[in-house]
Design a protein around this motif. Structure first.
Motif, PDB file in Angstrom:
ATOM      1  N   GLU A  82      20.358   8.190   2.513  1.00  0.00           N
ATOM      2  CA  GLU A  82      19.273   7.632   2.358  1.00  0.00           C
ATOM      3  C   GLU A  82      18.874   6.203   3.204  1.00  0.00           C
ATOM      4  N   ASN A  83      19.507   5.168   4.421  1.00  0.00           N
ATOM      5  CA  ASN A  83      18.791   4.891   5.231  1.00  0.00           C
ATOM      6  C   ASN A  83      18.028   4.911   6.003  1.00  0.00           C
ATOM      7  N   ALA A  84      19.178   7.245   6.079  1.00  0.00           N
ATOM      8  CA  ALA A  84      18.650   7.529   7.129  1.00  0.00           C
ATOM      9  C   ALA A  84      16.503   8.284   6.964  1.00  0.00           C
ATOM     10  N   SER A 118       8.480  -0.437   6.797  1.00  0.00           N
ATOM     11  CA  SER A 118       8.973  -1.841   7.737  1.00  0.00           C
ATOM     12  C   SER A 118      10.250  -1.948   6.339  1.00  0.00           C
ATOM     13  N   GLY A 119      11.401  -2.293   7.162  1.00  0.00           N
ATOM     14  CA  GLY A 119      12.467  -2.686   6.227  1.00  0.00           C
ATOM     15  C   GLY A 119      13.487  -1.790   5.981  1.00  0.00           C
ATOM     16  N   ASN A 120      14.135  -2.348   5.078  1.00  0.00           N
ATOM     17  CA  ASN A 120      15.812  -1.076   4.648  1.00  0.00           C
ATOM     18  C   ASN A 120      15.174  -1.217   3.358  1.00  0.00           C
ATOM     19  N   LEU A 121      16.204  -0.182   2.633  1.00  0.00           N
ATOM     20  CA  LEU A 121      15.773   0.486   0.757  1.00  0.00           C
ATOM     21  C   LEU A 121      16.480  -1.340   0.411  1.00  0.00           C
ATOM     22  N   LYS A 143       0.821  -1.090   0.236  1.00  0.00           N
ATOM     23  CA  LYS A 143      -0.297  -0.100  -0.414  1.00  0.00           C
ATOM     24  C   LYS A 143       0.866   1.450  -0.220  1.00  0.00           C
ATOM     25  N   PHE A 144       2.531   1.406   0.849  1.00  0.00           N
ATOM     26  CA  PHE A 144       2.722   2.136   0.592  1.00  0.00           C
ATOM     27  C   PHE A 144       4.343   2.086   0.445  1.00  0.00           C
ATOM     28  N   VAL A 145       5.108   3.049  -0.646  1.00  0.00           N
ATOM     29  CA  VAL A 145       6.331   2.270  -1.273  1.00  0.00           C
ATOM     30  C   VAL A 145       7.584   3.374  -0.714  1.00  0.00           C
ATOM     31  N   THR A 146       8.929   3.367  -0.320  1.00  0.00           N
ATOM     32  CA  THR A 146       9.260   4.082  -1.207  1.00  0.00           C
ATOM     33  C   THR A 146       9.883   4.188  -2.601  1.00  0.00           C
ATOM     34  N   ALA A 147      10.315   5.143  -2.996  1.00  0.00           N
ATOM     35  CA  ALA A 147      11.263   5.367  -3.913  1.00  0.00           C
ATOM     36  C   ALA A 147      12.333   5.393  -4.302  1.00  0.00           C
ATOM     37  N   THR A 148      13.071   5.211  -4.554  1.00  0.00           N
ATOM     38  CA  THR A 148      14.323   7.576  -4.412  1.00  0.00           C
ATOM     39  C   THR A 148      14.875   6.805  -5.586  1.00  0.00           C
ATOM     40  N   ILE A 188      19.196   3.246  -7.788  1.00  0.00           N
ATOM     41  CA  ILE A 188      17.506   3.130  -8.178  1.00  0.00           C
ATOM     42  C   ILE A 188      17.546   2.522  -6.954  1.00  0.00           C
ATOM     43  N   LYS A 189      16.258   3.231  -5.798  1.00  0.00           N
ATOM     44  CA  LYS A 189      16.005   1.513  -4.966  1.00  0.00           C
ATOM     45  C   LYS A 189      14.681   1.721  -4.454  1.00  0.00           C
ATOM     46  N   GLY A 190      14.094   0.710  -3.615  1.00  0.00           N
ATOM     47  CA  GLY A 190      12.590   0.620  -3.227  1.00  0.00           C
ATOM     48  C   GLY A 190      12.477   0.255  -1.952  1.00  0.00           C
ATOM     49  N   SER A 191      11.444   0.339  -1.061  1.00  0.00           N
ATOM     50  CA  SER A 191      11.170  -0.625  -0.041  1.00  0.00           C
ATOM     51  C   SER A 191       9.735  -0.204   0.218  1.00  0.00           C
ATOM     52  N   ASN A 192       8.972  -1.407   0.788  1.00  0.00           N
ATOM     53  CA  ASN A 192       8.426  -0.822   1.581  1.00  0.00           C
ATOM     54  C   ASN A 192       8.131   0.180   2.474  1.00  0.00           C
ATOM     55  N   ALA A 193       7.523   1.278   2.956  1.00  0.00           N
ATOM     56  CA  ALA A 193       7.067   2.038   3.050  1.00  0.00           C
ATOM     57  C   ALA A 193       7.355   2.475   5.380  1.00  0.00           C
TER      58      ALA A 193
END
Length: 201
Positions: free
Chosen positions: A188-190, A129-132, A106-111, A122-127
Motif C-alpha cells: 500500500e505504501n508503494a 505528498s506524504g505517507n498513508l 484537493k487530491f486524496v488517496t483512500a484505501t 482503512i487508510k488515507g493521505s494527501n495524494a
C-alpha cells in the motif's frame, strides 16, 4: 469522473474476477476533498449484483464523504470510511473511531482492505505528498464476519445503485483499483508513492 447527485456507475463483475463471498479484497482510489457532500453514498468498491441493500457484509467499498452514519462524529469531514452495507464504518464498531481524521486537500488517496473473515483496514493521505495514515486496522464489526460480497463494481452510489435513482452523493474519482488478496502495508505504501510521483495538480 465528476459525480453529482443522481449519477453513478455500476457493473456486474462477479464472473470476471471481482472477489465474492469471504474472499480477501483490497482497493484504493484517488478522490477529492473539495467535492463532497453528506448524501448516500459516494462509494467505490464491491457491491450487490441485485442493486439492493442485501444486509451486512454484502458490500466492501470505500466511502469518502461528510456522512456521519451512526452519529457521534468528530468534526465535519470528509472522512475515509468503509461501506460494508447497512452502515458506514469509521472503525470496527458503530462508535466513532477517535483515530479518524478529515482529508480536505484537493487530491486524496483512500484505501480499504478486508480479509473477508476477521480483519479490515482503512487508510488515507494527501495524494500529492506524504505517507498513508492508518485510520483503523482491526476486527470486522459484529455481524460482518464472514463477509458476503456479491461482486458488482460500484462508483458514486450505495448498494441500491440506480434503484429508483435515489443516489444523493457527490464526489470525484481520478483513479483506482480493486484487487484480490490482502496486501501488505509495504504494498500500500508503494501505491501511495506511485501516486505522489504522478504529480496531481
Amino acid at each position: 469522473m465528476y459525480i453529482n447527485p443522481k449519477n453513478s456507475y455500476w457493473r456486474d463483475g462477479h464472473t470476471t474476477g471481482v472477489p465474492t463471498g469471504s474472499a480477501p479484497e483490497a482497493m484504493y482510489m484517488v478522490t477529492s476533498g473539495t467535492h463532497v457532500n453528506s448524501g448516500c453514498c459516494f462509494d467505490y468498491g464491491n457491491s450487490e449484483t441485485t442493486r439492493k441493500a442485501d444486509g451486512p457484509g454484502a458490500m466492501d467499498a470505500i466511502n469518502f464523504s461528510t456522512q456521519c452514519w451512526f452519529g457521534g462524529c468528530s468534526g465535519n469531514g470528509p472522512w475515509v470510511q468503509a461501506d460494508l452495507e447497512w452502515g458506514l464504518y469509521s472503525g470496527g464498531s458503530q462508535s466513532w473511531n477517535p483515530n479518524q481524521r478529515a482529508f480536505t486537500s484537493k487530491f486524496v488517496t483512500a484505501t480499504l482492505k478486508n480479509n473477508g473473515t476477521s480483519r479490515f483496514a482503512i487508510k488515507g493521505s494527501n495524494a500529492q505528498s506524504g505517507n498513508l495514515t492508518t485510520l483503523y486496522a482491526g476486527s470486522l464489526p459484529s455481524g460482518y464476519n464472514p463477509m458476503k460480497k456479491q461482486g458488482a463494481i460500484i462508483l458514486g452510489s450505495g448498494g441500491d445503485c440506480c434503484n429508483g435513482n435515489t443516489n444523493l452523493s457527490a464526489g470525484t474519482f481520478y483513479e483506482g483499483a480493486m484487487v484480490s488478496g490482502y496486501p501488505s502495508d509495504q504494498t500500500e505504501n508503494a501505491v501511495q508513492a506511485n501516486i505522489t510521483t504522478a504529480g496531481y495538480r
